[in-house]
Design a protein around this motif. Structure first.
Motif, short mmCIF file in Angstrom:
data_model
loop_
_atom_site.label_atom_id
_atom_site.label_comp_id
_atom_site.label_asym_id
_atom_site.label_seq_id
_atom_site.Cartn_x
_atom_site.Cartn_y
_atom_site.Cartn_z
N ILE A 454 10.97 -1.82 2.45
CA ILE A 454 10.42 -0.63 1.62
C ILE A 454 9.04 -1.23 1.01
O ILE A 454 8.23 -0.33 1.03
CB ILE A 454 11.40 -0.16 1.01
CG1 ILE A 454 12.54 0.55 1.57
CG2 ILE A 454 10.79 0.80 -0.23
CD1 ILE A 454 13.66 0.90 0.94
N MET A 455 8.94 -2.19 0.41
CA MET A 455 7.94 -2.56 -0.43
C MET A 455 6.70 -2.82 0.30
O MET A 455 5.65 -2.35 -0.02
CB MET A 455 8.07 -3.98 -1.17
CG MET A 455 7.05 -4.25 -2.09
SD MET A 455 7.39 -5.87 -3.03
CE MET A 455 6.07 -6.04 -4.14
N GLN A 456 6.66 -3.20 1.66
CA GLN A 456 5.67 -3.14 2.51
C GLN A 456 5.23 -1.87 2.94
O GLN A 456 3.95 -1.62 3.26
CB GLN A 456 6.19 -4.09 3.82
CG GLN A 456 6.09 -5.53 3.57
CD GLN A 456 6.42 -6.32 4.75
OE1 GLN A 456 6.50 -5.64 5.84
NE2 GLN A 456 6.33 -7.69 4.86
N GLU A 457 6.32 -1.03 2.85
CA GLU A 457 5.66 0.35 3.59
C GLU A 457 5.28 1.29 2.26
O GLU A 457 4.80 2.40 2.82
CB GLU A 457 6.90 0.96 4.16
CG GLU A 457 7.39 0.23 5.33
CD GLU A 457 8.71 0.46 5.83
OE1 GLU A 457 9.21 -0.12 6.87
OE2 GLU A 457 9.34 1.56 5.44
N LEU A 458 5.44 0.98 0.98
CA LEU A 458 5.12 2.04 0.03
C LEU A 458 3.30 2.09 0.08
O LEU A 458 2.73 1.29 -0.08
CB LEU A 458 5.34 1.19 -1.33
CG LEU A 458 6.93 1.27 -1.54
CD1 LEU A 458 6.96 0.50 -3.00
CD2 LEU A 458 7.26 2.87 -1.81
#
Length: 610
Positions: A454-458
């Protein structure tokens, strides 16, 4: 366990012995004004800060080509050049990293937090934490022995090339071969560093070196054509687009020649060196037995827990948590009808399962079962999380060379989509047992995979935040993953499966015992057998011997997240939403715990306003 190059940080957290209610931590105020996750600040973003921080982050990554590869941080020629390099294993290289960190701290000091937006203040705090840690840990670098059975140089080289280095096209194969040619030089540098450490009395115990020797044997005793650095290229190359069979055959032949002429001889040199060390290695490990071991362990605890807790305080915290969780196990075993004998014996009897049959292949059965658990967890997570990652997750067996000494771990998906998130599990045998639900939740869903993917996709985060170039470290990552194990119990994922719940409590108890054992080994001169007798497997004890402090991050991080959640519940009442709380934690990303606390405080204030 998260296996990555994520950063780690020491903050100003105070005593954690007063329970998990409000007030257990004294946090450093950062003045973060956050509505939800990232507030729209009154002032416009500082273009100067954004430009400087992005340029500095790029400079930092250029010093770490392996990190650049795993994150695919750059593009084009620059990324291709870094994909051909391996980080030096020298004092000069470490000094350059420290000097760069000091310059970064000086650069950050030029910016007034009051002139930055909330997102920029978080970014500055995260960056500052990593750079301070780099500077403060530098005097104790040699206390981490280069060739250790867990995350040692000899296994890291194999991991990087066989699993993490991208093999998508002809250029990737060329960079693979260029890196393979450099492995021997890095190994020889590692030998020189290890020799200097040994001369200072910084030697791991005999049993650790024996584990390393066994790993080296697996590597160099395989015929060159069967070496993992050759077979991995062949296996992964078959899936590469635009790579002809003829080109793959040429690449394999070159890899085999490099392994024969350069890499295997280098690993043989390590084996010979390790043989020399075994004859004079101590019988027991632990930093308290080494020169300057006390200050080195204090730094390790500060790094991995982001607190100012002493070893004595963490030891006491572990004893308290062990007693609390054992009381829950006591009640559950009696409910299941197991009332005779010690608690250990009753838990063992209540959770005993027969070994899986030899046919069909139990390893495939276990991998399939883990994947089924993760798919079920994805469905269950829909009620607890608004945010869920787009990146897929797979389950794979830990590579053979390091399987004997490995725990389960997670590796992040490649930002370009070329590799999924992976939950790696060791399948050593000779007996095999059912897949563990709590382990799948921790390493996969909703643990590390939700957190990292999720952090990579924010959208909206600077690249260095999304890729965790600077971050909240082990206490944040492992604290979240352990929190999700506890969450599964709380949310009834084990309903109708009381034995499964007992196993899940055992997983929490294992992390509480780690606090006691880690501090016992490194501050109280416990022996290996004392740690085993306390209820930790020999393999896990040996992991803590070579990785001081890291085992303490799980429980400390989990307790802090629970404390923040309970504070939000108490203050918000009917306005509290568990999915919204989870969204705040996940959208904030990898940050030091004091930063996370400020974010949650801001969220509570905004939620109260409606």
């Amino acid at each position: 366990m998260l296996n990555s190059y994520a950063s780690i940080w020491r903050g100003g957290v105070a005593m954690l012995l007063g329970g998990t209610g409000g007030g257990g931590f004294k946090m450093k105020a950062l003045g973060l004004a956050l509505a939800g996750v990232v507030a729209v600040a009154a002032q416009a973003p500082s273009r100067e800060f954004d430009e400087w921080s992005e340029q500095f982050a790029a400079e930092w990554v250029r010093l770490a080509p392996q990190t650049a590869t795993i994150t695919q941080y750059f593009e084009g020629i620059e990324q291709a050049a870094l994909d051909r390099e391996l980080e030096p294993q020298t004092a000069e290289y470490r000094a350059r990293r420290v000097a760069t960190a000091q310059r970064g701290l000086e650069g950050l000091a030029r910016f007034n937090d009051a002139t930055l937006t909330s997102t920029q203040r978080i970014s500055a705090a995260v960056m500052r934490s990593q750079l301070r840690t780099t500077v403060e840990n530098a005097p104790y670098a040699a206390h981490t022995f280069v060739f250790r059975q867990f995350a040692g140089l000899h296994t890291d080289m194999v991991d990087l090339l066989s699993e993490r280095h991208p093999l998508r096209n002809t250029g990737d194969f060329e960079s693979y071969l260029a890196r393979l040619e450099k492995v021997a030089s890095r190994i020889d540098e590692g030998i020189a560093e290890a020799r200097l450490a040994a001369e200072r009395g910084l030697l791991p115990p005999r049993y650790i070196l024996e584990r390393v020797k066994a790993q080296l044997d697996i590597f160099y005793k395989a015929a060159p054509e069967q070496n993992v650095l050759v077979t991995a290229l062949e296996r992964r190359g078959a899936e590469a687009k635009g790579m002809s069979a003829e080109a793959l055959a040429v690449a394999k032949k070159k890899a085999q020649a490099l392994v024969t002429e350069r890499v295997r001889p280098a690993y043989l040199r390590v084996a010979k060196f390790v043989d020399e060390l075994i004859t004079r290695a101590p019988e027991e490990g632990g930093l308290s037995r080494t020169p300057e071991g006390g200050p080195a362990y204090a730094r390790a605890l500060a790094t991995y827990t982001t607190t100012t807790l002493t070893a004595e305080e963490i030891h006491a915290l572990g004893l308290r948590e062990v007693a609390r969780i054992e009381a829950q196990q006591e009640a559950l075993t009696r409910k299941l009808g197991f009332t005779e004998g010690s608690l250990v014996a009753r838990v063992s009897a209540a959770t005993a399962t027969p070994a899986l049959p030899d046919s069909p292949d139990p390893r495939k059965v276990i991998l399939d079962d883990y994947l089924a658990i993760i798919r079920d967890a994805e469905r269950r997570s829909e009620a607890l999380f608004n945010l869920r990652p787009r990146a897929p997750i797979e389950v794979r067996r830990v590579p053979a060379m390091k399987e004997a000494a490995s725990s389960a771990y997670y590796t992040a998906p490649a930002p370009d989509g070329s590799q999924p998130g992976v939950f790696w599990t060791p399948l050593r045998g000779p007996k095999f047992f059912k897949a563990s639900r709590s382990l799948a939740y921790h390493e996969g869903v909703p643990g590390h995979h939700f957190q990292i993917a999720i952090m990579q996709e924010l959208p909206g985060l600077p690249k260095y935040r999304a890729q965790r170039i600077f971050g909240g470290g082990s206490v944040h990552a492992e604290g979240w993953a352990l929190y999700t194990e506890k969450l599964a119990i709380e949310e009834g994922w084990y309903e109708g499966d009381e034995r499964g719940q007992l196993v899940a409590l055992g997983s929490l108890l294992f992390r509480a015992r780690r606090l006691v054992v880690d501090t016992g080994l490194h501050a109280k001169k416990w022996t290996r057998q004392q740690a085993i007798d306390y209820g930790i497997s020999a393999q896990e004890v040996e992991r803590y011997v070579v990785w001081p402090g890291q085992a303490c991050s799980y429980m400390v991080g989990m307790l802090r997240i629970v404390e923040l959640r309970e504070k939000a519940k108490a203050e918000l009442g009917a306005k509290f939403s568990l999915p919204a709380f989870h969204d705040v934690v996940l959208q904030t990303g990898s940050v030091p715990l004091d930063v996370l606390a400020e974010v949650i405080e801001g969220w509570i204030v905004e939620r109260k306003k409606g």
